[in-house]
Design an enzyme around this catalytic site. Structure first.
Site, PDB file in Angstrom:
ATOM      1  N   ASP A   1     -21.936  -7.412  20.616  1.00 24.59           N
ATOM      2  CA  ASP A   1     -22.696  -6.716  21.672  1.00 24.59           C
ATOM      3  C   ASP A   1     -21.887  -5.500  22.117  1.00 24.59           C
ATOM      4  O   ASP A   1     -21.207  -5.524  23.145  1.00 24.59           O
ATOM      5  CB  ASP A   1     -22.977  -7.677  22.838  1.00 24.59           C
ATOM      6  CG  ASP A   1     -23.877  -8.835  22.385  1.00 24.59           C
ATOM      7  OD1 ASP A   1     -23.769  -9.929  22.960  1.00 24.59           O
ATOM      8  OD2 ASP A   1     -24.657  -8.637  21.435  1.00 24.59           O
TER       9      ASP A   1
ATOM     10  N   ARG B   1     -18.702 -11.776  24.994  1.00 23.15           N
ATOM     11  CA  ARG B   1     -17.754 -11.099  25.880  1.00 23.15           C
ATOM     12  C   ARG B   1     -16.350 -11.687  25.903  1.00 23.15           C
ATOM     13  O   ARG B   1     -15.371 -10.947  25.980  1.00 23.15           O
ATOM     14  CB  ARG B   1     -18.351 -11.027  27.289  1.00 23.15           C
ATOM     15  CG  ARG B   1     -19.480  -9.994  27.403  1.00 23.15           C
ATOM     16  CD  ARG B   1     -20.362 -10.179  28.599  1.00 23.15           C
ATOM     17  NE  ARG B   1     -21.252 -11.320  28.420  1.00 23.15           N
ATOM     18  CZ  ARG B   1     -22.233 -11.611  29.284  1.00 23.15           C
ATOM     19  NH1 ARG B   1     -22.430 -10.875  30.369  1.00 23.15           N
ATOM     20  NH2 ARG B   1     -23.034 -12.656  29.085  1.00 23.15           N
TER      21      ARG B   1
ATOM     22  N   LYS C   1     -22.991 -11.594  14.782  1.00 33.19           N
ATOM     23  CA  LYS C   1     -24.365 -11.468  15.272  1.00 33.19           C
ATOM     24  C   LYS C   1     -24.609 -10.041  15.756  1.00 33.19           C
ATOM     25  O   LYS C   1     -23.797  -9.491  16.516  1.00 33.19           O
ATOM     26  CB  LYS C   1     -24.600 -12.436  16.435  1.00 33.19           C
ATOM     27  CG  LYS C   1     -26.009 -12.455  16.952  1.00 33.19           C
ATOM     28  CD  LYS C   1     -26.236 -13.575  17.967  1.00 33.19           C
ATOM     29  CE  LYS C   1     -25.721 -13.197  19.307  1.00 33.19           C
ATOM     30  NZ  LYS C   1     -26.619 -12.245  20.038  1.00 33.19           N
TER      31      LYS C   1
ATOM     32  N   GLY D   1     -49.094 -13.122  15.136  1.00 30.52           N
ATOM     33  CA  GLY D   1     -48.629 -13.692  13.867  1.00 30.52           C
ATOM     34  C   GLY D   1     -48.336 -12.658  12.794  1.00 30.52           C
ATOM     35  O   GLY D   1     -47.247 -12.663  12.197  1.00 30.52           O
TER      36      GLY D   1
ATOM     37  N   ARG E   1     -17.832 -20.673  26.760  1.00 30.46           N
ATOM     38  CA  ARG E   1     -16.708 -20.008  27.428  1.00 30.46           C
ATOM     39  C   ARG E   1     -15.441 -20.834  27.263  1.00 30.46           C
ATOM     40  O   ARG E   1     -15.441 -22.022  27.616  1.00 30.46           O
ATOM     41  CB  ARG E   1     -17.001 -19.870  28.934  1.00 30.46           C
ATOM     42  CG  ARG E   1     -18.108 -18.867  29.269  1.00 30.46           C
ATOM     43  CD  ARG E   1     -17.659 -17.452  28.964  1.00 30.46           C
ATOM     44  NE  ARG E   1     -18.658 -16.432  29.306  1.00 30.46           N
ATOM     45  CZ  ARG E   1     -19.591 -15.981  28.477  1.00 30.46           C
ATOM     46  NH1 ARG E   1     -19.676 -16.478  27.237  1.00 30.46           N
ATOM     47  NH2 ARG E   1     -20.438 -15.051  28.861  1.00 30.46           N
TER      48      ARG E   1
ATOM     49  N   LYS F   1     -34.856 -11.891  18.277  1.00 32.20           N
ATOM     50  CA  LYS F   1     -35.691 -12.697  19.183  1.00 32.20           C
ATOM     51  C   LYS F   1     -37.166 -12.276  19.121  1.00 32.20           C
ATOM     52  O   LYS F   1     -37.787 -11.960  20.118  1.00 32.20           O
ATOM     53  CB  LYS F   1     -35.165 -12.601  20.614  1.00 32.20           C
ATOM     54  CG  LYS F   1     -33.788 -13.253  20.798  1.00 32.20           C
ATOM     55  CD  LYS F   1     -33.473 -13.499  22.265  1.00 32.20           C
ATOM     56  CE  LYS F   1     -32.157 -14.204  22.459  1.00 32.20           C
ATOM     57  NZ  LYS F   1     -30.967 -13.359  22.189  1.00 32.20           N
ATOM     58  N   LEU F   2     -37.668 -12.318  17.899  1.00 28.60           N
ATOM     59  CA  LEU F   2     -39.050 -11.886  17.664  1.00 28.60           C
ATOM     60  C   LEU F   2     -40.040 -12.783  18.398  1.00 28.60           C
ATOM     61  O   LEU F   2     -39.860 -14.001  18.483  1.00 28.60           O
ATOM     62  CB  LEU F   2     -39.372 -11.915  16.159  1.00 28.60           C
ATOM     63  CG  LEU F   2     -38.503 -11.057  15.234  1.00 28.60           C
ATOM     64  CD1 LEU F   2     -39.032 -11.145  13.803  1.00 28.60           C
ATOM     65  CD2 LEU F   2     -38.431  -9.622  15.695  1.00 28.60           C
ATOM     66  N   HIS F   3     -41.064 -12.151  18.984  1.00 27.95           N
ATOM     67  CA  HIS F   3     -42.218 -12.889  19.528  1.00 27.95           C
ATOM     68  C   HIS F   3     -43.357 -11.885  19.629  1.00 27.95           C
ATOM     69  O   HIS F   3     -43.280 -10.927  20.393  1.00 27.95           O
ATOM     70  CB  HIS F   3     -41.887 -13.478  20.911  1.00 27.95           C
ATOM     71  CG  HIS F   3     -43.036 -14.239  21.515  1.00 27.95           C
ATOM     72  ND1 HIS F   3     -43.820 -15.125  20.798  1.00 27.95           N
ATOM     73  CD2 HIS F   3     -43.543 -14.232  22.778  1.00 27.95           C
ATOM     74  CE1 HIS F   3     -44.744 -15.628  21.584  1.00 27.95           C
ATOM     75  NE2 HIS F   3     -44.613 -15.098  22.781  1.00 27.95           N
TER      76      HIS F   3
HETATM   77  O1  LIG Z   1     -30.063 -15.816  20.670  1.00 26.94           O
HETATM   78  C1  LIG Z   1     -28.928 -15.671  21.203  1.00 26.94           C
HETATM   79  O2  LIG Z   1     -27.931 -15.370  20.527  1.00 26.94           O
HETATM   80  C2  LIG Z   1     -28.796 -16.053  22.638  1.00 26.94           C
HETATM   81  C3  LIG Z   1     -29.658 -17.028  23.144  1.00 26.94           C
HETATM   82  C4  LIG Z   1     -29.417 -17.556  24.439  1.00 26.94           C
HETATM   83  O3  LIG Z   1     -30.116 -18.454  24.912  1.00 26.94           O
HETATM   84  N1  LIG Z   1     -28.365 -17.070  25.156  1.00 26.94           N
HETATM   85  C5  LIG Z   1     -27.548 -16.089  24.701  1.00 26.94           C
HETATM   86  O4  LIG Z   1     -26.602 -15.719  25.394  1.00 26.94           O
HETATM   87  N2  LIG Z   1     -27.786 -15.550  23.447  1.00 26.94           N
HETATM   88  C6  LIG Z   1     -26.937 -14.439  22.977  1.00 26.94           C
HETATM   89  O5  LIG Z   1     -25.616 -14.906  22.790  1.00 26.94           O
HETATM   90  C7  LIG Z   1     -24.686 -13.904  23.190  1.00 26.94           C
HETATM   91  C8  LIG Z   1     -23.839 -14.465  24.315  1.00 26.94           C
HETATM   92  O6  LIG Z   1     -22.942 -13.474  24.699  1.00 26.94           O
HETATM   93  P1  LIG Z   1     -21.775 -13.803  25.736  1.00 26.94           P
HETATM   94  O7  LIG Z   1     -22.396 -14.332  27.006  1.00 26.94           O
HETATM   95  O8  LIG Z   1     -21.131 -12.435  25.937  1.00 26.94           O
HETATM   96  O9  LIG Z   1     -20.848 -14.810  25.080  1.00 26.94           O
HETATM   97  C9  LIG Z   1     -25.487 -12.670  23.580  1.00 26.94           C
HETATM   98  O10 LIG Z   1     -25.557 -11.796  22.468  1.00 26.94           O
HETATM   99  C10 LIG Z   1     -26.859 -13.247  23.914  1.00 26.94           C
HETATM  100  O11 LIG Z   1     -27.896 -12.316  23.627  1.00 26.94           O
END
Ligand SMILES: O=C(O)c1cc(=O)[nH]c(=O)n1[C@@H]1O[C@H](COP(=O)(O)O)[C@@H](O)[C@H]1O
Length: 232
Positions: free
Chosen positions: A16, A210, A38, A72, A180, A67-69
């Site tokens: 991110d 993070r 990711k 169809g 975490r 996170k497609l939605h």
């Molecule tokens: O699909 C995801 O990766 C996702 C789903 C979810 O329920 N919660 C969630 O935090 N994520 C992703 O997982 C990562 C978590 O990031 P941190 O909170 O910085 O560890 C981010 O890229 C979120 O977009």
């Protein structure tokens, strides 16, 4: 759950970051301490999809967190396009119509992960958004639907891993963000566990952003997370 041959595969590093240059620097700094990355909204909209394709070609596993939605046809065709980027994982929201369409569109080698309830949600957030069920029940319901449809894995909080495993069986993947290391800031994550707790709960992959991207020594943090899960 298929035992991962390489313990490093249990950690998915969330890139991110604001641009591809920053992502390339982080991947280089982490080196061989991580194998799965990711790419989500922030990087995808900043050239990250081409980067994801290059990263896959370089031998890393990639996770397109789009996170497609949608209707169809749009989901099916979107997954078909994403399949060409060599990714290992792709997220869709766990709505039955969307999950069915995603399976119609995916190419070989791409695993579809269904996001049940975002880890930033607690019961109050779910109610505010109009869901009658509390988070745990909504996650269980969506996991059950995903398994019946044939989805490859579930994204949920580690707290729900046991209930999800009961519903998807041993072969399904459980992927948990909201992770975490002890003492790390939770930020906007509301359903949080440490890597060791998550592994002990039976997850297959943790997603961490993070705590790694913001670390002075991202490689050391990544190594610590992998080691903590090995010991769990
Ligand atoms: O699909 C995801 O990766 C996702 C789903 C979810 O329920 N919660 C969630 O935090 N994520 C992703 O997982 C990562 C978590 O990031 P941190 O909170 O910085 O560890 C981010 O890229 C979120 O977009």
């Amino acid at each position: 759950m298929p035992e991962s041959a390489d313990p490093r595969d249990r950690l998915i590093v969330a890139l991110d970051l604001p641009d591809v240059a920053a992502a390339e620097r982080l991947v280089a700094r982490i080196g061989d301490a991580a194998t799965v990355y990711k790419i989500g909204y922030r990087l995808a909209y900043a050239g990250g999809l081409d980067f994801a394709a290059r990263l896959a070609k370089s031998g890393k596993k990639t996770f397109l967190d789009l996170k497609l939605h949608d209707i169809g046809n749009t989901v099916e065709e979107g997954v078909r396009s994403a399949s060409a980027l060599g990714a290992t994982f792709l997220t869709v929201h766990a709505y039955p119509q969307t999950m069915r369409a995603a399976l119609r569109g995916r190419g070989s080698g791409l695993k579809i992960l269904a996001v049940t309830v975002l880890t930033s949600y607690d019961d109050a957030d779910a109610a505010e958004a109009g869901y009658a069920l509390p988070v745990a029940e909504l996650v269980a319901r969506r996991a059950e639907q995903a398994a019946a449809i044939g989805i490859d894995g579930i994204v949920c909080a580690a707290a729900e891993a046991g209930a999800v495993r009961e519903r998807i069986g041993p072969a399904g993947l459980i992927v948990t963000p909201g992770i975490r290391p002890a003492g790390a800031e939770a930020g906007d994550q509301k359903r949080v566990m440490t890597p060791g707790q998550a592994r002990a709960a039976g997850i297959d992959h943790v997603v961490v952003g993070r705590p790694i991207t913001g670390a002075d020594d991202p490689r050391a943090v990544a190594q610590g997370i992998v080691a903590e899960m090995e010991d769990a």
